[in-house]
Design a protein around this motif. Structure first.
Motif, PDB file in Angstrom:
ATOM      1  N   PHE A 189       0.832  -1.582   0.041  1.00 34.21           N
ATOM      2  CA  PHE A 189      -0.079  -0.082  -0.105  1.00 34.21           C
ATOM      3  C   PHE A 189       0.709   1.521  -0.201  1.00 34.21           C
ATOM      4  N   PHE A 190       1.907   1.215   0.459  1.00 31.15           N
ATOM      5  CA  PHE A 190       2.631   2.548   0.923  1.00 31.15           C
ATOM      6  C   PHE A 190       3.484   2.900  -0.578  1.00 31.15           C
ATOM      7  N   THR A 191       4.168   1.727  -0.940  1.00 28.38           N
ATOM      8  CA  THR A 191       4.523   1.700  -2.385  1.00 28.38           C
ATOM      9  C   THR A 191       3.791   2.432  -3.416  1.00 28.38           C
ATOM     10  N   ILE A 192       1.683   1.817  -3.237  1.00 26.37           N
ATOM     11  CA  ILE A 192       1.302   2.121  -4.289  1.00 26.37           C
ATOM     12  C   ILE A 192       1.546   3.915  -3.409  1.00 26.37           C
ATOM     13  N   LEU A 193       0.940   4.769  -2.743  1.00 23.49           N
ATOM     14  CA  LEU A 193       1.466   5.834  -2.136  1.00 23.49           C
ATOM     15  C   LEU A 193       2.101   6.245  -2.269  1.00 23.49           C
ATOM     16  N   VAL A 194       3.297   5.727  -2.787  1.00 30.17           N
ATOM     17  CA  VAL A 194       4.590   6.450  -3.366  1.00 30.17           C
ATOM     18  C   VAL A 194       4.430   7.687  -4.564  1.00 30.17           C
ATOM     19  N   VAL A 195       4.345   6.082  -5.583  1.00 42.36           N
ATOM     20  CA  VAL A 195       3.624   6.121  -7.704  1.00 42.36           C
ATOM     21  C   VAL A 195       2.741   7.482  -7.146  1.00 42.36           C
ATOM     22  N   LEU A 196       1.838   7.482  -7.147  1.00 42.50           N
ATOM     23  CA  LEU A 196       0.868   8.122  -6.570  1.00 42.50           C
ATOM     24  C   LEU A 196       0.879   9.664  -5.957  1.00 42.50           C
ATOM     25  N   SER A 197       1.267  10.074  -5.526  1.00 36.28           N
ATOM     26  CA  SER A 197       2.631  11.337  -5.434  1.00 36.28           C
ATOM     27  C   SER A 197       3.176  11.701  -6.006  1.00 36.28           C
ATOM     28  N   GLY A 198       3.747  11.022  -6.625  1.00 37.73           N
ATOM     29  CA  GLY A 198       4.888  11.028  -7.651  1.00 37.73           C
ATOM     30  C   GLY A 198       4.374  11.719  -9.020  1.00 37.73           C
ATOM     31  N   VAL A 199       2.807  10.813  -9.359  1.00 37.54           N
ATOM     32  CA  VAL A 199       2.531  11.079 -10.533  1.00 37.54           C
ATOM     33  C   VAL A 199       1.963  12.175 -10.788  1.00 37.54           C
ATOM     34  N   ALA A 200       1.090  12.434  -9.647  1.00 38.04           N
ATOM     35  CA  ALA A 200       0.267  14.097  -9.137  1.00 38.04           C
ATOM     36  C   ALA A 200       1.358  14.918  -9.257  1.00 38.04           C
ATOM     37  N   LEU A 201       2.566  14.687  -8.487  1.00 40.57           N
ATOM     38  CA  LEU A 201       3.168  16.353  -8.863  1.00 40.57           C
ATOM     39  C   LEU A 201       3.982  16.349  -9.823  1.00 40.57           C
ATOM     40  N   LYS A 202       4.110  14.917 -10.503  1.00 45.13           N
ATOM     41  CA  LYS A 202       4.148  15.367 -12.128  1.00 45.13           C
ATOM     42  C   LYS A 202       3.762  16.072 -12.648  1.00 45.13           C
ATOM     43  N   SER A 203       2.209  16.077 -12.728  1.00 46.21           N
ATOM     44  CA  SER A 203       0.991  16.726 -13.556  1.00 46.21           C
ATOM     45  C   SER A 203       1.223  17.839 -13.158  1.00 46.21           C
TER      46      SER A 203
END
Length: 204
Positions: A189-203
């Motif tokens: 779950f934490f790994t997915i959270l980190v990926v989601l935050s990275g994707v949101a910041l990239k956009s």
């Protein structure tokens, strides 16, 4: 006089043309911003739900390990063998670490709500990304170390004459193994959270 009238007419026509084009440009820009905000809000809602699931996984891992205690029955009360999480420093660290992970996740919920209300805000997402990464390391280290001890409890080690204890302490090993599995679910779950935050910041 005719030339002056002609100049005035051309200027008025170009001015009206500019007024006609301005609303079209403004509508297209507003539509794009609205679509981006809806996408980011959807990511933030998914982030909030994942945090709730991770809270459950981390809390179950800590509680299960904390209650892992078994005493073997013998004929007399003076001769008893007992196994508990506090007998092993690794399991003690596991309980403390997973309790910290669960507490952090609860405290991070308001920041996740802020990203839902303000999907274009970058500061809360960046803060969550940094803290999630740090807590992910703590979670993974606790899960990995506890998994190594659980493996020794199940299989032992012939080279060091460490005997497996799970044949005698079955309930203890079952609880500790369940706690380790739950902690690794929290890692996912934490790994997915980190990926989601990275994707949101990239956009942004």
């Amino acid at each position: 006089m005719k030339n002056e009238a002609t100049v005035i007419d051309v200027h008025a026509e170009s001015s009206s043309a500019m007024k006609g084009k301005a609303p079209l440009f403004g509508v297209a820009k507003s539509h794009t911003a609205t679509g981006s905000g809806g996408y980011k809000r959807g990511v933030s809602i998914f982030d909030f739900l994942l945090r709730l699931a991770a809270i459950v996984a981390a809390a179950v891992a800590a509680a299960t390990m904390f209650t892992s205690d078994e005493t073997l029955p013998f004929f007399t009360q003076f001769l008893q063998f007992q196994a508990g999480y506090d007998d092993l420093p690794t399991f003690q660290f596991f309980v403390i670490a997973m309790s910290i992970v669960a507490g952090y996740l609860v405290l991070s919920l308001p920041f996740s709500v802020v990203t839902i209300v303000r999907p274009h805000a970058a500061a809360p997402r960046l803060l969550l990304l940094v803290l999630d990464t740090a807590v992910l390391v703590l979670n993974a280290s606790a899960a990995s170390s506890a998994a190594a001890i659980a493996y020794l409890a199940h299989s032992g080690n012939q080279n060091t004459n460490w005997l497996p204890i799970c044949q005698q302490f079955g309930d203890f090993c079952q609880k500790t193994s369940g706690a380790v599995v739950s902690s690794f679910i929290a890692v996912v779950f934490f790994t997915i959270l980190v990926v989601l935050s990275g994707v949101a910041l990239k956009s942004h």
